[in-house]
Design a protein around this motif. Structure first.
Motif, PDB file in Angstrom:
ATOM      1  N   ALA A  88       0.005  -0.328   5.186  1.00  0.00           N
ATOM      2  CA  ALA A  88       1.404  -0.781   5.299  1.00  0.00           C
ATOM      3  C   ALA A  88       1.606  -1.529   6.620  1.00  0.00           C
ATOM      4  O   ALA A  88       2.256  -2.587   6.651  1.00  0.00           O
ATOM      5  N   LEU A  89       1.058  -1.015   7.708  1.00  0.00           N
ATOM      6  CA  LEU A  89       1.188  -1.686   8.996  1.00  0.00           C
ATOM      7  C   LEU A  89       0.423  -3.010   8.992  1.00  0.00           C
ATOM      8  O   LEU A  89       0.909  -4.014   9.541  1.00  0.00           O
ATOM      9  N   ILE A  90      -0.736  -3.046   8.379  1.00  0.00           N
ATOM     10  CA  ILE A  90      -1.508  -4.287   8.299  1.00  0.00           C
ATOM     11  C   ILE A  90      -0.701  -5.350   7.563  1.00  0.00           C
ATOM     12  O   ILE A  90      -0.625  -6.504   8.004  1.00  0.00           O
ATOM     13  N   ARG A  91      -0.070  -4.983   6.448  1.00  0.00           N
ATOM     14  CA  ARG A  91       0.754  -5.946   5.704  1.00  0.00           C
ATOM     15  C   ARG A  91       1.891  -6.468   6.581  1.00  0.00           C
ATOM     16  O   ARG A  91       2.184  -7.666   6.585  1.00  0.00           O
ATOM     17  N   LEU A 109      -2.728  -6.121  18.163  1.00  0.00           N
ATOM     18  CA  LEU A 109      -1.427  -6.602  17.695  1.00  0.00           C
ATOM     19  C   LEU A 109      -0.407  -5.530  17.349  1.00  0.00           C
ATOM     20  O   LEU A 109       0.787  -5.808  17.322  1.00  0.00           O
ATOM     21  N   GLU A 110      -0.842  -4.299  17.071  1.00  0.00           N
ATOM     22  CA  GLU A 110       0.122  -3.282  16.635  1.00  0.00           C
ATOM     23  C   GLU A 110       0.911  -2.674  17.782  1.00  0.00           C
ATOM     24  O   GLU A 110       1.932  -2.015  17.566  1.00  0.00           O
ATOM     25  N   GLY A 111       0.493  -2.890  19.021  1.00  0.00           N
ATOM     26  CA  GLY A 111       1.149  -2.288  20.181  1.00  0.00           C
ATOM     27  C   GLY A 111       2.656  -2.455  20.219  1.00  0.00           C
ATOM     28  O   GLY A 111       3.391  -1.471  20.398  1.00  0.00           O
ATOM     29  N   PRO A 112       3.184  -3.671  20.055  1.00  0.00           N
ATOM     30  CA  PRO A 112       4.633  -3.852  20.105  1.00  0.00           C
ATOM     31  C   PRO A 112       5.402  -3.127  18.993  1.00  0.00           C
ATOM     32  O   PRO A 112       6.618  -2.958  19.085  1.00  0.00           O
ATOM     33  N   GLU A 113       4.700  -2.696  17.959  1.00  0.00           N
ATOM     34  CA  GLU A 113       5.346  -1.973  16.856  1.00  0.00           C
ATOM     35  C   GLU A 113       5.515  -0.486  17.170  1.00  0.00           C
ATOM     36  O   GLU A 113       6.048   0.268  16.353  1.00  0.00           O
ATOM     37  N   GLY A 114       5.030  -0.043  18.349  1.00  0.00           N
ATOM     38  CA  GLY A 114       5.114   1.376  18.706  1.00  0.00           C
ATOM     39  C   GLY A 114       4.113   2.228  17.937  1.00  0.00           C
ATOM     40  O   GLY A 114       4.278   3.435  17.796  1.00  0.00           O
ATOM     41  N   LYS A 115       3.068   1.582  17.437  1.00  0.00           N
ATOM     42  CA  LYS A 115       2.013   2.249  16.658  1.00  0.00           C
ATOM     43  C   LYS A 115       0.670   1.921  17.273  1.00  0.00           C
ATOM     44  O   LYS A 115       0.532   0.979  18.041  1.00  0.00           O
ATOM     45  N   ARG A 116      -0.330   2.703  16.896  1.00  0.00           N
ATOM     46  CA  ARG A 116      -1.692   2.359  17.280  1.00  0.00           C
ATOM     47  C   ARG A 116      -2.630   2.748  16.153  1.00  0.00           C
ATOM     48  O   ARG A 116      -2.454   3.771  15.499  1.00  0.00           O
ATOM     49  N   PHE A 117      -3.600   1.880  15.918  1.00  0.00           N
ATOM     50  CA  PHE A 117      -4.640   2.183  14.949  1.00  0.00           C
ATOM     51  C   PHE A 117      -5.614   3.161  15.587  1.00  0.00           C
ATOM     52  O   PHE A 117      -5.841   3.140  16.793  1.00  0.00           O
ATOM     53  N   ILE A 153     -10.456  -4.505   5.228  1.00  0.00           N
ATOM     54  CA  ILE A 153      -9.342  -3.611   4.948  1.00  0.00           C
ATOM     55  C   ILE A 153      -8.119  -4.487   4.742  1.00  0.00           C
ATOM     56  O   ILE A 153      -7.830  -5.364   5.556  1.00  0.00           O
ATOM     57  N   GLU A 154      -7.484  -4.303   3.608  1.00  0.00           N
ATOM     58  CA  GLU A 154      -6.306  -5.087   3.241  1.00  0.00           C
ATOM     59  C   GLU A 154      -6.597  -6.582   3.360  1.00  0.00           C
ATOM     60  O   GLU A 154      -5.790  -7.371   3.815  1.00  0.00           O
ATOM     61  N   GLY A 155      -7.816  -6.970   2.937  1.00  0.00           N
ATOM     62  CA  GLY A 155      -8.207  -8.377   2.928  1.00  0.00           C
ATOM     63  C   GLY A 155      -8.587  -8.941   4.287  1.00  0.00           C
ATOM     64  O   GLY A 155      -8.841 -10.132   4.411  1.00  0.00           O
ATOM     65  N   HIS A 201       1.970 -12.305  11.913  1.00  0.00           N
ATOM     66  CA  HIS A 201       0.923 -13.061  12.605  1.00  0.00           C
ATOM     67  C   HIS A 201       0.014 -13.886  11.697  1.00  0.00           C
ATOM     68  O   HIS A 201      -0.828 -14.617  12.208  1.00  0.00           O
ATOM     69  N   GLY A 202       0.132 -13.735  10.381  1.00  0.00           N
ATOM     70  CA  GLY A 202      -0.780 -14.434   9.485  1.00  0.00           C
ATOM     71  C   GLY A 202      -2.056 -13.634   9.288  1.00  0.00           C
ATOM     72  O   GLY A 202      -2.092 -12.421   9.549  1.00  0.00           O
ATOM     73  N   PRO A 203      -3.141 -14.280   8.856  1.00  0.00           N
ATOM     74  CA  PRO A 203      -4.401 -13.574   8.594  1.00  0.00           C
ATOM     75  C   PRO A 203      -4.890 -12.827   9.834  1.00  0.00           C
ATOM     76  O   PRO A 203      -4.739 -13.301  10.964  1.00  0.00           O
ATOM     77  N   LEU A 204      -5.488 -11.657   9.586  1.00  0.00           N
ATOM     78  CA  LEU A 204      -5.931 -10.779  10.664  1.00  0.00           C
ATOM     79  C   LEU A 204      -7.425 -10.505  10.584  1.00  0.00           C
ATOM     80  O   LEU A 204      -8.057 -10.744   9.555  1.00  0.00           O
ATOM     81  N   MET A 205      -7.951  -9.957  11.658  1.00  0.00           N
ATOM     82  CA  MET A 205      -9.316  -9.455  11.704  1.00  0.00           C
ATOM     83  C   MET A 205      -9.315  -8.205  12.579  1.00  0.00           C
ATOM     84  O   MET A 205      -8.403  -8.012  13.395  1.00  0.00           O
TER      85      MET A 205
END
Length: 137
Positions: free
Chosen positions: A18-21, A98-106, A64-66, A27-31
């Motif tokens: 869900a966070l990746i989506r 990239l997830e840092g500003p969302e208040g989450k971490r992988f 993961i998630e494409g 941000h567009g395509p991720l890696m």
């Protein structure tokens, strides 16, 4: 042996996908690259696709998630018997991810492959190496 019988080397929880989506929408395509330490510890790092330069010492574990997911070869050798399970938790993660500003971490969880899964992976890898050799000749 069919491709669907070969276990994925990397997968993600529902929360992580869900966070990746959400990050893809922003941000567009991720890696991803499994960090081996330094400033961000050992964590899965998320970047815009192509922003992190991979090389001969990186192994593509899967997607993961494409989104492609890489790990350094030395870490791969250490973790090759495990499936990486990418999850997400509340909190500030790596400053470059990239997830840092969302208040989450992988974060990476793992489990050891069963004997049957390990044998399927070895069989598939041997077939891939043979195909590459045949293609070069």
């Amino acid at each position: 042996m069919t491709t669907d019988q070969i276990p994925a080397r990397v997968t993600a929880t529902d929360a992580a996908t869900a966070l990746i989506r959400k990050l893809k929408d922003i941000h567009g395509p991720l890696m991803f690259h499994q960090s081996g330490g330094c400033c961000d510890g050992s964590a899965p790092m998320c970047f815009p696709d192509g922003e992190f330069k991979t090389g001969d010492q990186d192994v593509l574990l899967g997607e993961i998630e494409g989104s492609p997911f890489y790990i350094g070869r030395a870490q791969f050798e250490y973790w090759r018997h495990t499936q990486l399970i990418i999850d997400v938790v509340d909190g500030r993660g790596g400053m470059f991810s990239l997830e840092g500003p969302e208040g989450k971490r992988f974060l990476t969880r793992s489990r050891i492959f069963t004997d049957d899964e390990w044998n399927a992976l070895k069989y598939a890898e041997q077939g891939n190496e043979q195909s590459k050799t045949e293609a070069r000749t």
